[in-house]
Design a protein around this motif. Structure first.
Motif, mmCIF file in Angstrom:
data_model
loop_
_atom_site.group_PDB
_atom_site.id
_atom_site.type_symbol
_atom_site.label_atom_id
_atom_site.label_comp_id
_atom_site.label_asym_id
_atom_site.label_seq_id
_atom_site.Cartn_x
_atom_site.Cartn_y
_atom_site.Cartn_z
ATOM 1 N N GLN A 94 80.562 98.878 97.983
ATOM 2 C CA GLN A 94 81.079 98.811 96.616
ATOM 3 C C GLN A 94 79.967 98.640 95.580
ATOM 4 O O GLN A 94 80.226 98.655 94.379
ATOM 5 C CB GLN A 94 82.061 97.641 96.495
ATOM 6 C CG GLN A 94 83.270 97.752 97.405
ATOM 7 C CD GLN A 94 84.127 96.495 97.372
ATOM 8 O OE1 GLN A 94 84.420 95.964 96.304
ATOM 9 N NE2 GLN A 94 84.525 96.004 98.533
ATOM 10 N N ILE A 95 78.732 98.456 96.049
ATOM 11 C CA ILE A 95 77.596 98.299 95.143
ATOM 12 C C ILE A 95 76.898 99.643 95.009
ATOM 13 O O ILE A 95 76.527 100.250 96.006
ATOM 14 C CB ILE A 95 76.609 97.239 95.690
ATOM 15 C CG1 ILE A 95 77.309 95.881 95.810
ATOM 16 C CG2 ILE A 95 75.385 97.126 94.782
ATOM 17 C CD1 ILE A 95 76.465 94.818 96.494
ATOM 18 N N PRO A 96 76.728 100.145 93.789
ATOM 19 C CA PRO A 96 76.067 101.439 93.611
ATOM 20 C C PRO A 96 74.684 101.454 94.265
ATOM 21 O O PRO A 96 74.004 100.432 94.333
ATOM 22 C CB PRO A 96 75.945 101.568 92.085
ATOM 23 C CG PRO A 96 77.040 100.702 91.549
ATOM 24 C CD PRO A 96 77.137 99.548 92.510
ATOM 25 N N GLY A 97 74.295 102.625 94.752
ATOM 26 C CA GLY A 97 72.991 102.763 95.386
ATOM 27 C C GLY A 97 73.059 102.660 96.887
ATOM 28 O O GLY A 97 72.057 102.402 97.547
ATOM 29 N N GLY A 151 66.523 90.427 96.409
ATOM 30 C CA GLY A 151 65.618 91.565 96.447
ATOM 31 C C GLY A 151 66.300 92.814 96.974
ATOM 32 O O GLY A 151 66.141 93.913 96.425
ATOM 33 N N ILE A 152 67.088 92.660 98.034
ATOM 34 C CA ILE A 152 67.795 93.803 98.617
ATOM 35 C C ILE A 152 68.862 94.328 97.670
ATOM 36 O O ILE A 152 68.966 95.540 97.420
ATOM 37 C CB ILE A 152 68.422 93.405 99.969
ATOM 38 C CG1 ILE A 152 67.321 93.173 101.004
ATOM 39 C CG2 ILE A 152 69.393 94.489 100.454
ATOM 40 C CD1 ILE A 152 67.817 92.678 102.330
ATOM 41 N N LEU A 153 69.647 93.439 97.093
ATOM 42 C CA LEU A 153 70.728 93.871 96.204
ATOM 43 C C LEU A 153 70.178 94.469 94.912
ATOM 44 O O LEU A 153 70.750 95.427 94.374
ATOM 45 C CB LEU A 153 71.657 92.698 95.894
ATOM 46 C CG LEU A 153 72.421 92.111 97.086
ATOM 47 C CD1 LEU A 153 73.400 91.044 96.613
ATOM 48 C CD2 LEU A 153 73.158 93.205 97.857
ATOM 49 N N ASP A 154 69.082 93.921 94.413
ATOM 50 C CA ASP A 154 68.489 94.458 93.190
ATOM 51 C C ASP A 154 67.981 95.876 93.425
ATOM 52 O O ASP A 154 68.141 96.756 92.579
ATOM 53 C CB ASP A 154 67.341 93.566 92.725
ATOM 54 C CG ASP A 154 66.717 94.067 91.421
ATOM 55 O OD1 ASP A 154 67.441 94.155 90.420
ATOM 56 O OD2 ASP A 154 65.513 94.381 91.430
ATOM 57 N N ALA A 188 70.999 98.104 93.490
ATOM 58 C CA ALA A 188 71.581 98.286 92.161
ATOM 59 C C ALA A 188 70.725 99.220 91.310
ATOM 60 O O ALA A 188 71.246 100.079 90.588
ATOM 61 C CB ALA A 188 71.725 96.922 91.476
ATOM 62 N N ARG A 189 69.396 99.080 91.403
ATOM 63 C CA ARG A 189 68.507 99.936 90.622
ATOM 64 C C ARG A 189 68.578 101.375 91.118
ATOM 65 O O ARG A 189 68.524 102.325 90.335
ATOM 66 C CB ARG A 189 67.065 99.415 90.693
ATOM 67 C CG ARG A 189 66.840 98.225 89.762
ATOM 68 C CD ARG A 189 65.373 97.865 89.610
ATOM 69 N NE ARG A 189 64.883 97.104 90.759
ATOM 70 C CZ ARG A 189 64.055 97.573 91.668
ATOM 71 N NH1 ARG A 189 63.621 98.827 91.606
ATOM 72 N NH2 ARG A 189 63.645 96.813 92.677
ATOM 73 N N SER A 239 71.732 102.792 89.702
ATOM 74 C CA SER A 239 71.604 103.072 88.279
ATOM 75 C C SER A 239 70.819 104.350 88.038
ATOM 76 O O SER A 239 71.147 105.168 87.181
ATOM 77 C CB SER A 239 70.910 101.892 87.584
ATOM 78 O OG SER A 239 70.731 102.149 86.213
ATOM 79 N N ALA A 240 69.758 104.533 88.839
ATOM 80 C CA ALA A 240 68.940 105.757 88.700
ATOM 81 C C ALA A 240 69.745 106.996 89.078
ATOM 82 O O ALA A 240 69.612 108.043 88.450
ATOM 83 C CB ALA A 240 67.697 105.641 89.573
ATOM 84 N N ALA A 241 70.588 106.857 90.096
ATOM 85 C CA ALA A 241 71.381 107.998 90.548
ATOM 86 C C ALA A 241 72.389 108.419 89.474
ATOM 87 O O ALA A 241 72.707 109.610 89.328
ATOM 88 C CB ALA A 241 72.107 107.656 91.846
#
Length: 202
Positions: free
Chosen positions: A141-144, A188-191, A194-195, A198-200
Motif C-alpha cells: 500500500q506504500i508507493p514505490g 530508511g527503508i520506508l523513506d 516513498a521517494r 514519488s519519483a514514479a
C-alpha cells in the motif's frame, strides 16, 4: 460434595503449565534446557497431561507464545492506532515491528525456543508466516513497491529472537537503544520506498 468440572480443571492446569513454562524460560540459560518433564514438575501435573493437551514440546511452546502474544494480535486485528488497521501503513509498519521487538525482549527465551521449532528455521513457523503476510500487504500500500515479499522478510529479520537475544544479552545493548536503531532502519527503508514512489508518479 460437588463434583469438580473437567473443563475448570483443564483451564486451571493450562494456566499452571503456562505460568511454570514462563518462569522456566525466563530464568533458563538456554531454551533447550527446558524440557516437558521440567514444565510438568514445576506445574504440578503429570507429563501425560502435557502431551494430551499440547501434543509435544513444540505444541506447548506455540500455545504459550500465542497466549502471550494475544494482546498484540488483538490490537493488530481491531485495536486503535498505532497498531490497529485504521493506522496509515507508513506509521503502522514501524509500530508493528516495534511491538514485535518489545515482545521478544520481554519473552526472549520463549521467542528463541519457538523460532527453533520450525524444522531448525524460524521462517517455517505459523506465526512468522502471519506477520510476513501482514507486513507484505502493508508495504504493497506504500508507493514505490519493488519486492514487498523480500522487504517484509528483511524487516522481520531485524527482530529475530536470536538477534535480539545476542544484542540485548551478549552485547548488552539497552532496550531503548535497540528500539531507536530498529526505528531508524525501518525509516530508511520506508523513506526509500516513498521517494521511489514519488519519483514514479512524476
Amino acid at each position: 460434595m460437588p463434583e469438580r468440572s473437567p473443563r475448570k480443571d483443564a483451564a486451571r492446569n493450562r494456566a499452571a503449565v503456562f505460568a511454570a513454562a514462563d518462569a522456566l524460560f525466563t530464568h533458563c540459560q538456554s531454551p533447550e534446557d527446558v524440557t516437558m518433564a521440567d514444565i510438568a514438575a514445576a506445574a504440578g501435573v503429570g507429563k501425560g497431561t502435557l502431551f494430551r493437551a499440547f501434543g509435544d514440546r513444540t505444541g506447548l511452546i506455540s500455545a504459550l507464545y500465542e497466549a502471550r502474544l494475544e494482546p498484540i494480535s488483538n490490537a493488530v486485528e481491531g485495536g486503535p492506532p498505532p497498531l490497529g488497521p485504521a493506522t496509515p501503513p507508513l506509521q503502522r509498519v514501524p509500530a508493528l515491528l516495534d511491538a514485535v521487538l518489545c515482545f521478544k525482549l520481554d519473552n526472549r527465551h520463549l521467542a528463541t525456543a519457538l523460532e527453533g521449532t520450525g524444522a531448525d528455521s524460524p521462517y517455517r513457523t505459523a506465526h512468522y508466516e502471519r506477520w510476513h503476510a501482514l507486513l507484505r500487504d502493508l508495504l504493497e500500500q506504500i508507493p514505490g513497491a519493488a519486492d514487498t515479499g523480500f522487504t517484509a522478510h528483511a524487516l522481520l529479520a531485524a527482530t529475530r529472537a536470536d538477534l535480539v537475544a545476542y544484542l540485548a544479552g551478549d552485547k548488552g545493548v539497552p532496550r531503548e537503544e535497540l528500539r531507536r536503531q530498529l526505528a531508524e532502519f525501518i525509516a530508511g527503508i520506508l523513506d526509500t520506498r516513498a521517494r521511489r514512489g514519488s519519483a514514479a508518479e512524476h
